[in-house]
Design a protein around this motif. Sequence first.
Motif, PDB file in Angstrom:
ATOM      1  N   ILE A   1     -10.978 -13.803 -17.313  1.00 44.59           N
ATOM      2  CA  ILE A   1      -9.527 -13.898 -17.476  1.00 44.59           C
ATOM      3  C   ILE A   1      -9.183 -15.346 -17.794  1.00 44.59           C
ATOM      4  CG2 ILE A   1      -7.287 -13.659 -16.335  1.00 44.59           C
ATOM      5  CD1 ILE A   1      -8.427 -11.001 -16.394  1.00 44.59           C
ATOM      6  N   VAL A   2      -8.613 -15.596 -18.969  1.00 45.82           N
ATOM      7  CA  VAL A   2      -8.285 -16.971 -19.372  1.00 45.82           C
ATOM      8  C   VAL A   2      -6.880 -17.019 -19.972  1.00 45.82           C
ATOM      9  CG1 VAL A   2     -10.683 -17.656 -19.821  1.00 45.82           C
ATOM     10  CG2 VAL A   2      -9.335 -16.641 -21.666  1.00 45.82           C
ATOM     11  N   ARG A   3      -6.360 -18.213 -20.096  1.00 45.10           N
ATOM     12  CA  ARG A   3      -5.111 -18.412 -20.836  1.00 45.10           C
ATOM     13  C   ARG A   3      -5.437 -18.471 -22.318  1.00 45.10           C
ATOM     14  NH1 ARG A   3      -5.179 -22.716 -17.720  1.00 45.10           N
ATOM     15  NH2 ARG A   3      -4.727 -24.217 -19.346  1.00 45.10           N
ATOM     16  N   ASP A   4      -4.506 -18.082 -23.117  1.00 43.59           N
ATOM     17  CA  ASP A   4      -4.707 -18.045 -24.565  1.00 43.59           C
ATOM     18  C   ASP A   4      -5.153 -19.411 -25.096  1.00 43.59           C
ATOM     19  OD1 ASP A   4      -4.759 -16.697 -26.971  1.00 43.59           O
ATOM     20  OD2 ASP A   4      -2.754 -17.366 -27.519  1.00 43.59           O
ATOM     21  N   GLU A   5      -4.565 -20.492 -24.540  1.00 41.26           N
ATOM     22  CA  GLU A   5      -4.856 -21.824 -25.102  1.00 41.26           C
ATOM     23  C   GLU A   5      -6.253 -22.332 -24.759  1.00 41.26           C
ATOM     24  OE1 GLU A   5      -1.771 -22.630 -21.734  1.00 41.26           O
ATOM     25  OE2 GLU A   5      -2.299 -21.022 -23.118  1.00 41.26           O
ATOM     26  N   ILE A   6      -6.941 -21.721 -23.776  1.00 47.26           N
ATOM     27  CA  ILE A   6      -8.319 -22.177 -23.520  1.00 47.26           C
ATOM     28  C   ILE A   6      -9.362 -21.146 -23.974  1.00 47.26           C
ATOM     29  CG2 ILE A   6      -7.684 -23.729 -21.611  1.00 47.26           C
ATOM     30  CD1 ILE A   6      -8.977 -21.653 -19.689  1.00 47.26           C
ATOM     31  N   LEU A   7      -8.911 -20.049 -24.575  1.00 44.56           N
ATOM     32  CA  LEU A   7      -9.837 -18.973 -24.960  1.00 44.56           C
ATOM     33  C   LEU A   7     -10.955 -19.476 -25.874  1.00 44.56           C
ATOM     34  CD1 LEU A   7     -10.752 -16.001 -25.099  1.00 44.56           C
ATOM     35  CD2 LEU A   7      -9.122 -15.680 -26.973  1.00 44.56           C
ATOM     36  N   GLU A   8     -10.601 -20.156 -26.958  1.00 47.24           N
ATOM     37  CA  GLU A   8     -11.625 -20.557 -27.936  1.00 47.24           C
ATOM     38  C   GLU A   8     -12.600 -21.571 -27.345  1.00 47.24           C
ATOM     39  OE1 GLU A   8     -12.592 -19.058 -30.642  1.00 47.24           O
ATOM     40  OE2 GLU A   8     -11.004 -17.689 -30.041  1.00 47.24           O
ATOM     41  N   VAL A   9     -12.069 -22.539 -26.592  1.00 46.90           N
ATOM     42  CA  VAL A   9     -12.929 -23.551 -25.961  1.00 46.90           C
ATOM     43  C   VAL A   9     -13.894 -22.872 -24.992  1.00 46.90           C
ATOM     44  CG1 VAL A   9     -12.931 -25.608 -24.493  1.00 46.90           C
ATOM     45  CG2 VAL A   9     -11.121 -25.284 -26.142  1.00 46.90           C
ATOM     46  N   ALA A  10     -13.375 -21.925 -24.197  1.00 45.14           N
ATOM     47  CA  ALA A  10     -14.206 -21.234 -23.209  1.00 45.14           C
ATOM     48  C   ALA A  10     -15.277 -20.382 -23.894  1.00 45.14           C
ATOM     49  CB  ALA A  10     -13.332 -20.380 -22.298  1.00 45.14           C
ATOM     50  N   ARG A  11     -14.906 -19.706 -24.955  1.00 43.32           N
ATOM     51  CA  ARG A  11     -15.889 -18.877 -25.688  1.00 43.32           C
ATOM     52  C   ARG A  11     -17.014 -19.758 -26.255  1.00 43.32           C
ATOM     53  NH1 ARG A  11     -14.305 -13.512 -27.498  1.00 43.32           N
ATOM     54  NH2 ARG A  11     -15.927 -13.739 -29.046  1.00 43.32           N
TER      55      ARG A  11
ATOM     56  N   LYS B   1     -27.649 -11.774 -22.448  1.00 44.18           N
ATOM     57  CA  LYS B   1     -28.060 -11.779 -21.035  1.00 44.18           C
ATOM     58  C   LYS B   1     -27.184 -10.862 -20.189  1.00 44.18           C
ATOM     59  CE  LYS B   1     -30.171 -16.300 -21.315  1.00 44.18           C
ATOM     60  NZ  LYS B   1     -29.767 -16.672 -22.669  1.00 44.18           N
ATOM     61  N   ILE B   2     -25.922 -10.745 -20.555  1.00 46.72           N
ATOM     62  CA  ILE B   2     -24.996  -9.862 -19.841  1.00 46.72           C
ATOM     63  C   ILE B   2     -23.820  -9.582 -20.785  1.00 46.72           C
ATOM     64  CG2 ILE B   2     -23.670 -11.754 -18.746  1.00 46.72           C
ATOM     65  CD1 ILE B   2     -23.552  -9.904 -16.210  1.00 46.72           C
ATOM     66  N   GLU B   3     -23.232  -8.390 -20.669  1.00 47.60           N
ATOM     67  CA  GLU B   3     -22.055  -8.049 -21.489  1.00 47.60           C
ATOM     68  C   GLU B   3     -20.881  -8.909 -21.032  1.00 47.60           C
ATOM     69  OE1 GLU B   3     -19.068  -4.264 -22.174  1.00 47.60           O
ATOM     70  OE2 GLU B   3     -20.988  -3.888 -21.191  1.00 47.60           O
ATOM     71  N   VAL B   4     -20.121  -9.458 -21.984  1.00 52.89           N
ATOM     72  CA  VAL B   4     -18.980 -10.321 -21.651  1.00 52.89           C
ATOM     73  C   VAL B   4     -17.726  -9.799 -22.348  1.00 52.89           C
ATOM     74  CG1 VAL B   4     -18.067 -12.676 -21.662  1.00 52.89           C
ATOM     75  CG2 VAL B   4     -20.534 -12.318 -21.526  1.00 52.89           C
ATOM     76  N   GLU B   5     -16.634  -9.692 -21.598  1.00 51.32           N
ATOM     77  CA  GLU B   5     -15.329  -9.357 -22.194  1.00 51.32           C
ATOM     78  C   GLU B   5     -14.345 -10.460 -21.837  1.00 51.32           C
ATOM     79  OE1 GLU B   5     -13.740  -5.676 -22.811  1.00 51.32           O
ATOM     80  OE2 GLU B   5     -15.362  -4.518 -21.886  1.00 51.32           O
ATOM     81  N   TRP B   6     -13.417 -10.710 -22.762  1.00 48.10           N
ATOM     82  CA  TRP B   6     -12.401 -11.749 -22.553  1.00 48.10           C
ATOM     83  C   TRP B   6     -11.032 -11.091 -22.467  1.00 48.10           C
ATOM     84  CZ3 TRP B   6     -13.924 -16.810 -21.931  1.00 48.10           C
ATOM     85  CH2 TRP B   6     -15.258 -17.077 -22.234  1.00 48.10           C
ATOM     86  N   VAL B   7     -10.239 -11.500 -21.477  1.00 47.55           N
ATOM     87  CA  VAL B   7      -8.894 -10.948 -21.286  1.00 47.55           C
ATOM     88  C   VAL B   7      -7.931 -12.119 -21.104  1.00 47.55           C
ATOM     89  CG1 VAL B   7      -7.416  -9.564 -19.771  1.00 47.55           C
ATOM     90  CG2 VAL B   7      -9.757  -8.818 -20.214  1.00 47.55           C
ATOM     91  N   ILE B   8      -6.782 -12.021 -21.739  1.00 46.67           N
ATOM     92  CA  ILE B   8      -5.760 -13.084 -21.644  1.00 46.67           C
ATOM     93  C   ILE B   8      -4.778 -12.773 -20.524  1.00 46.67           C
ATOM     94  CG2 ILE B   8      -3.851 -14.237 -22.857  1.00 46.67           C
ATOM     95  CD1 ILE B   8      -6.558 -14.909 -24.042  1.00 46.67           C
TER      96      ILE B   8
END
Length: 300
Positions: A53-63, A73-80
């Motif tokens: 769970i991330v904020r929209d403004e840090i999504l790209e940096v975090a990805r 290594k593990i399935e990953v999903e991103w949610v805003i």
Amino acid sequence: MNQKPTLLVLAAGMGSRYGGNKQIDGFGPNGETILEYSIFDAIRAGFGKVVMIVRDEILEVAREKFMPKLEGKIEVEWVIQSLESFVPAELRQADRVKPFGTAHAMLCAKNVIHEPFAVINADDFYGKEAFEVLGKFLSEEVKPDLHAMVGYAIQNVLSKNGTVSRGVCETNEKGQLIGMTERTSIAREGDKIVSRGEDQELVIKEGTPVSMNFWGFHADVFADVQRMWDEFLPANLHNLKSEFYIPTVANNLIQEGKAAFEILPGGKTWFGVTYTEDKPVVIESLKNLHESGEYPERLW
């Protein structure tokens, strides 16, 4: 039950006291974030998916930071999590800046989690044992009316650099959670652990379990979280600083008689970064864990 549990990571916080984005700051010997240790521990404890769970403004940096390491290594999903998430248009607060809190962040994952799941903060180190004990609970014991929390003894989760907020637990004779009070100003004073609030001084006994926001839930909990959120929003329409917390959800479920919460004893090692001054302690602690063989020379 043979579904692998999911790890839900709350990484949308602002890190205001720390003065930076501690979710993506490096602390390990090779620049690893604290979160990477949690994901590493979750994988070896049998978790099958991570939901961030991330904020929209840090999504790209975090990805960019995490995906090269976690791919395959593990399935990953991103949610805003945003101020509009799960908020009907007529209940939006135009001047609101503060996020709605941990239970709202959890609700944001409602549509991508359908299996038992753990919830953690991105910036807390919880330790291998905690993931093992909660992974086992989520694989073998969790039920729609039985959830869990990993308990940590109060004396092990303080900061030498200032006061901390902790959910102080009350338990029944079975060791189950019966209530939790958020104490926002706890520190060691001499040989005592003291919580100061509204002109009150409360001494907390050594060994008292506290919540470090490491929860285990059956996926059916989302219906109750949604119900409580639908009550919270109109009731707090004019309060721009109101927050909807996971301990509130837990307390409500217990008081309504809808669910019990086991307090699991896996909380042996914890450290976190509340203040910038905490950083050297965390770096040293992680270095020691690598040197003792708890973690390989490189995590990935």
